[in-house]
Scaffold this active site. Sequence first.
Site, PDB file in Angstrom:
ATOM      1  N   TYR A   4       0.791  -1.213   0.000  1.00  0.00           N
ATOM      2  CA  TYR A   4       0.000   0.000   0.000  1.00  0.00           C
ATOM      3  C   TYR A   4       0.827   1.268   0.000  1.00  0.00           C
ATOM      4  O   TYR A   4       0.419   2.294  -0.459  1.00  0.00           O
ATOM      5  CB  TYR A   4      -0.968  -0.014   1.182  1.00  0.00           C
ATOM      6  N   LYS A   5       2.018   1.166   0.533  1.00  0.00           N
ATOM      7  CA  LYS A   5       2.829   2.376   0.598  1.00  0.00           C
ATOM      8  C   LYS A   5       3.256   2.858  -0.774  1.00  0.00           C
ATOM      9  O   LYS A   5       3.751   3.948  -0.927  1.00  0.00           O
ATOM     10  CB  LYS A   5       4.077   2.110   1.444  1.00  0.00           C
ATOM     11  N   THR A   6       3.133   2.014  -1.746  1.00  0.00           N
ATOM     12  CA  THR A   6       3.657   2.394  -3.046  1.00  0.00           C
ATOM     13  C   THR A   6       2.552   2.730  -4.035  1.00  0.00           C
ATOM     14  O   THR A   6       2.793   2.813  -5.211  1.00  0.00           O
ATOM     15  CB  THR A   6       4.498   1.258  -3.629  1.00  0.00           C
TER      16      THR A   6
END
Lengths: 692, 604
Positions: free
Chosen positions: B21-23
Amino acid sequence: MDVGFSMSNSAPGEEPPFELAKKVIQKFVQRQVFAETKDELALVLFGTDSTKNSLDKDDQYQNITVHRHLMVPDFELLEEIENQIHPESQQADWLDALVVCMDLLQTETKEKKCDRLNIVLLTDLNTEANSEQLDVIIENLKKAGITLQFFLPFPVGDDEEGGGDADGRDPSQPGTGKGLSKEQKSGLDMVKHIMLSLDEEDGLGEIYSFSKAIEQLCMFKRIEKRPMAWPCQLTIGSCLPIRIVGYKAVTEEKLKKTWTTVDAQTNQKDDVKRETVYCLDDDNETEVQKDDTIQGFRYGSDIVPFSKVDQDQMKYKHDGKVLLGCTWHLKQISDEVQRHQFMGTQVIKIFSAKDDEHAGVALSALIRALDELNMVAIVRYAYDRRSNPQVGAAFPCIKQDYECLMYVQLPFMEDLRQFTFPSLANNKKFTPSDTQLSAVDSLIDSMMLVEGDDQKDMFKVHHIPNPAFQRHFQCLHHRAVSPGTPLPPMEPWLKTALERPDVISERCHVPLEEIKRKFPLTEVEKKKKLKTSAQIFGKDSEEPDAKKEKGDEEEEYSLADIAEGSVTSVRIRGQLTRRIEQLLSNKNTHYYMKSITCIQAFREQSVKLGDANLYNGYLQSLKRSIPNRGLEVFWNLLVQDAITLISKDEVEGSTVSKNEANQFLVSEEKKEEASTPQAEDTGDVDDLLDMM
Amino acid sequence: MTKWVKLHNNNSGSLSLVGDYKTTGRDSLVFLVDASKEMFIKGEDGEPSNFDMTMQVVRSVYTSKIINSHRDLVALVFYGTEQSKNPRNSFKHVYVYHDLDEPGAKRVQDVDALRGGKGAQLAAKTMGSGETSLGDALWCCANLYSDIKLRLSQKRLMIFTCRDEPHGGDSVKDRQARTKASDLKETGVTIDLMHLMKPGGFNVASFFRDIVSPPEDESELGLQLEPCVKLEDLQKRVRAKEQRKRAMARLNLCLGEGINVAVGIYATAVTARKQAPVRLYRETNEPVRSKTRTFHTQTGSLLLPSEIKKAQVYSKKQIVMEKDEVDAIKKFDDPGMFLIGFKPMEKLKRHHHIRPAVFLYPEEDEVKGSACLFSALLTKCSERNVFALCRCIARRNYPPRFVALVPQKEEVDEGKVQITPPGFNVIYLPFADDIRTLDPPQCPVASQIQVDKMKEIVSKLRFKYRSDAFENPVIQQHYRNLEALALDMMAPEDMEDLIMPKVDQIDGRLGPLVEEFKDLVYPFNYNPDSKPAAKRKTAGTGGGAEKKPKVEMPEEELRAHMQNGTLGKLTVAVLKEACKQFGVRTTGTKKQELIDALTERLGS
């Protein structure tokens, strides 16, 4: 199988031999069914109240029933065993039963070609057997090439043989060698006599105890595939060819069968059809025929039409020769080709071609030369002219009874991602102290999985059956024999097989406590941790994560992309909001995600058209209705995706400043609580729709 | 979001390809290139100029982005130019050659035009060299970023220059540049310096120290880097920064007793595949979308997920399960790694390979203290030459696999550039099902003389292996074809097939060795292309019953064979005859046994 009277006798707290024997048979049949072998199987019961066999004549061969004739085992048989086989009250001579079995095998295999004939006898030997015919029986067994296996409720006296002591060690064995009746003793002697006359060396190895057998049979058969030979040539330079043959030695095995989709009502797979249609990206989603489409490829932002014919003509071709590349360059094994650089999903063992001893000598010379120089061959590998060539390493492998090359694929430049990571050693914050290091040292000491001087491996992964397959078959079996009941829990033995060995767990307890003291670990509380649907919905999420496998990193997804994909077609914004409401009425992540996509598309369209009010109005009212409709979870997702109001900066006509637009999401957390009590204010769906 | 979208994109890919999700969002990269006169100075002995080198690197990043991540945004901006070209033209001496967008064929061509001597001329003509204001250039780049409406997951800016004091000591401009740089960094842009060689050395500290982003590990390492002299070095350095580290998963490595070390799993090598084709409408060449739907054959109505079940058939019996049961079967435990114990390295068998390895690195952001314990484990495992055996569930509803965590120490090259990162390589181990039972054929063993000859051959072919030395010819050809079609080129650019052995060179190196080896091993007229069944060979030596007299071999010849260790070249029949001849009694009929017996007899 002996179903006679004595089989249901047991010491208190012990399972009667009958139940154990039944289990052995069940497990065995199960394995056969799921492995889908072509082996055929018959079931003969003895000690039955009735008699049904072809030798039944004049009081001979009484109380022996052929329950099932020789055929491929199926679920019917499993069900019969489960439901129809019960302990009965007669006793029958187990030698008579053996003769019935032999007769059955002989008559029923006449027309068939069989590799092996085998009789398995499960009995407690509690009936007196007539030993007169013993030698004749043995002679006939030998002649017909029938092998025998005995399964008894007790282990056979190892003390006499001095052989394997596995059984003797197990104190839980019912009636371990002691307390055998007179009949049993004499029976056992006869069994030994038969087995030893059939096979002088290993005869007794084919006598098992029930419990031991169940232990071994509880595993489903491992997937076995006949190794396929791949003949080709290994060439060094242009004129030194060696004829070789390759076999896949290690590869990740998959289940043979996949799930088919069936209709939930009828369970018929023909009732369900999947089809793929193509449509233009216009307002009407005009469908086009597959024949009216051509293929193209992306070249960055461009899409290049590239027909299959052209593609085939222009694609990379390699010489048609089915040739395993060439040992062209070689290098030091140890430092340059490293284990973690292995690519691909298999290891191929390469031998010299069959019946060509010259090739054998040539390959042997190569293997030994590489081995003595401690080098590997870097080769170009092409399975055939249609397949993509690879670059790989061929390692020499010399075993006691054979030698070969082992081929593993190596990476191409395009496969590699040269990531750099911050140094751990140069960072003072992370450098462990000497006491910390020694704590880790003693942990390693306590957790070594090898023992003894010969470094015996205590935990051989490659001896463990794939637990996924075991569980899969367990569940299939359960569903097949007891439909309508929930799936069973995992088998305890499987759980244990995946756990740390008990010895290690005991040993490492203290060092672990020490580690705990020496290394403080604190979970970082994130102020505002981004959440994915999966994290929010935890285990209830509809789609399993495993499916993510299908994802594709090369594709960078953003909401904009999806909007282009599945929903942009819904161009008219009114339609969009109706769709959003419709989706939101299903309280389910899946639908939430879709709604977000719609909202995003809505927003984009609005920006494009330069009209922010409709969107902003909708989003504001949607926000007001969140508490009443219990859509907090959905809202969190929206916040996380930072779908804000449209600000003046984006669309001139907007009445919202950039700051307000951002605040719209940020302030939500506080407002949420404040707005909860006004539950009667039903800013409901209809209002929202009316606004449109 | 990323995760969900992936679920519905069933096209292709494998486990390792999923970002987390961070990307979410796209990566972006701005090349900010100094176009001052100094950049165009050619090196001694016709070495390419710094500018030329930079353009080559930019081109290779463009093409690799096209292949690997065509959705990333890339921009090329020059500063210190005479001409100006930027949106709104508010900045002097800043030339936006390409604004932030997906790279395409046209752009590759544009960059190509700037390469070499002609490129330098073109650059002089279109842009020229003029005054420098790095502050303006950075400001301009900041605008490029803010003009992008897409969500960006990574913003990176690389400055290519050989001037350590771009403003020649103008403190006002210096200050302005610093301010703009810190503004940029505040909006999440990472600024890297790719400093190039200049006479007298490049002093990073004097000015650029305040411009660039601090290195990840907060060490001073980044600033000690030497300027790049060679193209390879520059390429390597750019690539290392440009490729985004993407954790496939973030998990806990549990040692037991509730000791959890947070780790990230990274895919450091993923098989690159040819992209999947896009379907286009024949008439207009516009892309079409595909929709897949499941419907009822009789009623024709679309089926919801709740209206379908899954089934398998075994021995004619259909076994039906709910969809979620099918998933539940696969679930053993929550994702995570659980330490089973340690084993000495030699217990890791080379042939136990089923999947490419992945890489493990601590996630200090998730559990504080992870890096320290991880580092201690790494140090000790590598010191004691052991690996850690773990049970690993990489993601939810994945069945467990066992993995070996093999320690890898950090290594840096002379230029202090990291070659191998510190961490554990995660090696997937096979289960019993994955190992096939082979019946190894009986093969003869070569004699020492034959082996020695082969050793000579092998030694001649020795070279140093580099994992990035081989380009995938299939993929390269594919993209060259596309490039040619996209750019209307006459024919695709020629490609050197790096995996095709250079046969001529090898033959040259080996010289007579090959023939010598063949003489030792192969019989006369041996043809490896034919199916040399036993018949053929006997035919060669005389064939049939009448060969009997021929089988006898003069003693000298036999002795010669023995001395050369080439007895194995003779057929079993000949050997048997020879045994008779010398009165050697053998019980065996196997070739090796005959040879052994003969050798013993004749040797004594």
